[in-house]
Design a protein around this motif. Structure first.
Motif, PDB file in Angstrom:
ATOM      1  N   VAL A 114      -9.114 -22.916  11.244  1.00 60.57           N
ATOM      2  CA  VAL A 114      -7.708 -23.027  11.640  1.00 60.57           C
ATOM      3  C   VAL A 114      -7.376 -24.472  12.015  1.00 60.57           C
ATOM      4  O   VAL A 114      -6.346 -25.019  11.618  1.00 60.57           O
ATOM      5  CB  VAL A 114      -7.411 -22.080  12.816  1.00 60.57           C
ATOM      6  CG1 VAL A 114      -5.994 -22.283  13.337  1.00 60.57           C
ATOM      7  CG2 VAL A 114      -7.622 -20.626  12.380  1.00 60.57           C
ATOM      8  N   ILE A 115      -8.260 -25.103  12.785  1.00 65.67           N
ATOM      9  CA  ILE A 115      -8.078 -26.481  13.236  1.00 65.67           C
ATOM     10  C   ILE A 115      -9.072 -27.353  12.480  1.00 65.67           C
ATOM     11  O   ILE A 115     -10.272 -27.061  12.472  1.00 65.67           O
ATOM     12  CB  ILE A 115      -8.300 -26.592  14.754  1.00 65.67           C
ATOM     13  CG1 ILE A 115      -7.287 -25.719  15.504  1.00 65.67           C
ATOM     14  CG2 ILE A 115      -8.203 -28.039  15.223  1.00 65.67           C
ATOM     15  CD1 ILE A 115      -7.531 -25.627  17.004  1.00 65.67           C
ATOM     16  N   PRO A 116      -8.618 -28.410  11.818  1.00 66.11           N
ATOM     17  CA  PRO A 116      -9.544 -29.237  11.037  1.00 66.11           C
ATOM     18  C   PRO A 116     -10.493 -30.014  11.932  1.00 66.11           C
ATOM     19  O   PRO A 116     -10.172 -30.317  13.086  1.00 66.11           O
ATOM     20  CB  PRO A 116      -8.613 -30.181  10.262  1.00 66.11           C
ATOM     21  CG  PRO A 116      -7.372 -30.244  11.085  1.00 66.11           C
ATOM     22  CD  PRO A 116      -7.225 -28.904  11.724  1.00 66.11           C
ATOM     23  N   ALA A 366       0.751 -13.759  13.591  1.00 65.83           N
ATOM     24  CA  ALA A 366       1.350 -13.220  14.808  1.00 65.83           C
ATOM     25  C   ALA A 366       0.842 -13.969  16.035  1.00 65.83           C
ATOM     26  O   ALA A 366       1.597 -14.223  16.987  1.00 65.83           O
ATOM     27  CB  ALA A 366       1.045 -11.725  14.929  1.00 65.83           C
ATOM     28  N   SER A 367      -0.436 -14.335  16.041  1.00 68.07           N
ATOM     29  CA  SER A 367      -0.978 -15.119  17.148  1.00 68.07           C
ATOM     30  C   SER A 367      -0.260 -16.458  17.270  1.00 68.07           C
ATOM     31  O   SER A 367       0.076 -16.918  18.367  1.00 68.07           O
ATOM     32  CB  SER A 367      -2.481 -15.354  16.947  1.00 68.07           C
ATOM     33  OG  SER A 367      -3.199 -14.133  16.945  1.00 68.07           O
ATOM     34  N   ARG A 373       1.103 -22.250  18.705  1.00 67.96           N
ATOM     35  CA  ARG A 373      -0.091 -23.019  19.037  1.00 67.96           C
ATOM     36  C   ARG A 373      -1.285 -22.509  18.239  1.00 67.96           C
ATOM     37  O   ARG A 373      -1.587 -21.299  18.237  1.00 67.96           O
ATOM     38  CB  ARG A 373      -0.386 -22.931  20.532  1.00 67.96           C
ATOM     39  CG  ARG A 373       0.678 -23.588  21.392  1.00 67.96           C
ATOM     40  CD  ARG A 373       0.404 -23.435  22.870  1.00 67.96           C
ATOM     41  NE  ARG A 373      -0.929 -23.903  23.234  1.00 67.96           N
ATOM     42  CZ  ARG A 373      -1.336 -24.091  24.495  1.00 67.96           C
ATOM     43  NH1 ARG A 373      -0.482 -23.875  25.499  1.00 67.96           N
ATOM     44  NH2 ARG A 373      -2.555 -24.489  24.752  1.00 67.96           N
ATOM     45  N   LEU A 374      -1.983 -23.427  17.591  1.00 67.08           N
ATOM     46  CA  LEU A 374      -3.151 -23.055  16.802  1.00 67.08           C
ATOM     47  C   LEU A 374      -4.296 -22.567  17.688  1.00 67.08           C
ATOM     48  O   LEU A 374      -5.104 -21.734  17.252  1.00 67.08           O
ATOM     49  CB  LEU A 374      -3.615 -24.242  15.952  1.00 67.08           C
ATOM     50  CG  LEU A 374      -2.672 -24.664  14.825  1.00 67.08           C
ATOM     51  CD1 LEU A 374      -3.185 -25.941  14.173  1.00 67.08           C
ATOM     52  CD2 LEU A 374      -2.514 -23.557  13.786  1.00 67.08           C
ATOM     53  N   ASP A 375      -4.384 -23.073  18.917  1.00 68.59           N
ATOM     54  CA  ASP A 375      -5.484 -22.614  19.765  1.00 68.59           C
ATOM     55  C   ASP A 375      -5.317 -21.147  20.159  1.00 68.59           C
ATOM     56  O   ASP A 375      -6.300 -20.465  20.477  1.00 68.59           O
ATOM     57  CB  ASP A 375      -5.664 -23.501  20.990  1.00 68.59           C
ATOM     58  CG  ASP A 375      -4.405 -23.663  21.822  1.00 68.59           C
ATOM     59  OD1 ASP A 375      -3.342 -23.179  21.404  1.00 68.59           O
ATOM     60  OD2 ASP A 375      -4.484 -24.297  22.896  1.00 68.59           O
ATOM     61  N   ASP A 376      -4.080 -20.621  20.115  1.00 75.20           N
ATOM     62  CA  ASP A 376      -3.898 -19.183  20.326  1.00 75.20           C
ATOM     63  C   ASP A 376      -4.511 -18.385  19.172  1.00 75.20           C
ATOM     64  O   ASP A 376      -5.099 -17.318  19.377  1.00 75.20           O
ATOM     65  CB  ASP A 376      -2.414 -18.838  20.442  1.00 75.20           C
ATOM     66  CG  ASP A 376      -1.815 -19.269  21.774  1.00 75.20           C
ATOM     67  OD1 ASP A 376      -2.590 -19.559  22.715  1.00 75.20           O
ATOM     68  OD2 ASP A 376      -0.578 -19.321  21.877  1.00 75.20           O
TER      69      ASP A 376
END
Length: 390
Positions: A114-116, A366-367, A373-376
């Motif tokens: 999700v996060i590079p 949905a998150s 926020r990607l951390d969610d």
């Protein structure tokens, strides 16, 4: 937990004697690939070899390294019992997650990160991986290729039966792919795909629908691809359904890894039920469904793009149907096999749960939608992977 109970068992040791002609696969097994993420940043981190070493103290060879250092893999024993399969998958995840925690990272079941990462990924130290990286450097220099799949093994009598099943299962594999779609985010943004893994994985040689081959044709093609250098070895035959080179199974390899174990068990249930339906038909000489190759590839691309939402191409009929209709058609096609195995109610129940959740891609989106926020997204994936959410 006792190491004796968890001692590694070779797949071949647990396969049954050859089933009667036309009977369905009695055993299944699953391989799951996971990402390792830094606990603070959510970025992939190359701690795979150390995590695997720690996990092997309990799991033995069922814990494996993967191509990139920020990936690990677990492999179940073959089993005829789906409840046993689910329990073992949960245990393998638990042990691997605990090993990851010991190295300051998180275990995540997602088709793409999700996060590079903050730097280009590193390849796991391994002689074969090193040769692959040297031969295809363009596929290694960026994190786009860091993809994680779920591979389903169906017990067969040998290559001939595996190839026959592969030929007859081709029309239904895009639907399994749509059910498994779990990688909408890549490079820190929503790509618009339900399975971005499909796009990135397709950059490797040997990836795609299996050609229509008998055993002699398979041997000739496999030898040719290695001899001319198109592939490093036979293990790089990454067809969506391929005969395993080391155990008597048909390996279905087009699914994203999923945080939700319901999805994994559903995919395995449907694949075995479908194979159990098809094998008697194969034994009776029913011809392989005639599907133009461009149409089949378009169906796979549509499954990856839309997952369980909107419409997708039915490769047999050549027309678009609602995505969930295609799933119901697969369930009906697999119905006789599911019934004979006693799995029909399980399949319906699991499908109802997945229908309510919308599948992995929908859950990730949905998150993100809650706060942007990607951390969610990462947090929810971590909790689902480790079984702390429903």
């Amino acid at each position: 937990m006792s190491r004796e109970v968890l001692a590694p068992v070779r797949v071949a040791d647990r396969l049954p004697a050859d089933p009667p002609r036309g009977s369905g696969p009695t055993t299944v097994g699953v391989e799951e690939e996971f990402l390792l993420l830094d606990r603070r940043t959510g970025m992939p981190v190359a701690r795979g070899p150390r995590v695997v070493e720690a996990a092997r103290a309990v799991l033995g060879e069922r814990a494996q390294s993967e191509f990139f250092g920020a990936q690990v893999e677990v492999c179940t024993r073959p089993t005829a019992c789906l409840a046993e399969l689910r329990s073992e998958l949960a245990l393998l995840r638990q042990v691997m997650a605990e090993a990851a925690a010991g190295e300051g990272c998180l275990l995540v079941a997602a088709g793409t990160p999700v996060i590079p990462p903050g730097r280009p990924p590193t390849v796991t130290p391994d002689e074969r991986y090193g040769r692959m990286a040297a031969r295809w450097p363009s596929l290694v220099g960026s994190y786009d290729g860091m993809v994680c799949g779920c591979h389903i093994h169906l017990g067969v009598t040998g290559h001939d039966q595996a190839l026959a099943l592969s030929r007859h299962m081709r029309p239904w594999l895009p639907t399994l792919q749509a059910l498994a779609a779990n990688s909408p985010f890549s490079l820190g943004h929503d790509t618009g795909w339900a399975s971005r893994r499909f796009v990135e994985h397709a950059r490797w040689p040997g990836v795609g629908p299996a050609p229509l081959l008998d055993e002699a044709g398979y041997e000739r093609l496999a030898d040719h691809l290695v001899r001319v250098g198109a592939l490093l070895d036979r293990r790089m035959i990454y067809w969506y359904a391929r005969p395993s080179e080391h155990v008597p199974t048909l390996e279905i390899r087009l699914c994203d890894v999923n945080a939700d174990l319901d999805v994994v068990v559903l995919l395995t249930t449907l694949a075995r039920g479908l194979a159990t339906t098809l094998l008697p038909e194969i034994a009776d000489g029913r011809p392989v469904p005639s599907i133009p190759e461009p149409r089949l590839r378009a169906a796979h691309r549509g499954a990856a793009r839309h997952g369980l939402e909107g419409e997708r191409l039915d490769p047999v009929r050549g027309e678009c149907v609602p995505a969930m209709t295609s799933v119901e058609l697969l369930l009906a096609r697999a119905g006789p096999g599911l019934s004979s195995l006693g799995d029909l109610d399980l399949a319906h129940g699991l499908l109802d749960r997945v229908r309510r959740s919308g599948g992995g891609a929908a859950r990730q989106r949905a998150s993100y939608a809650r706060r942007g926020r990607l951390d969610d997204v990462v947090g929810d994936l971590v909790r689902a992977t480790c079984g702390t959410t429903t």
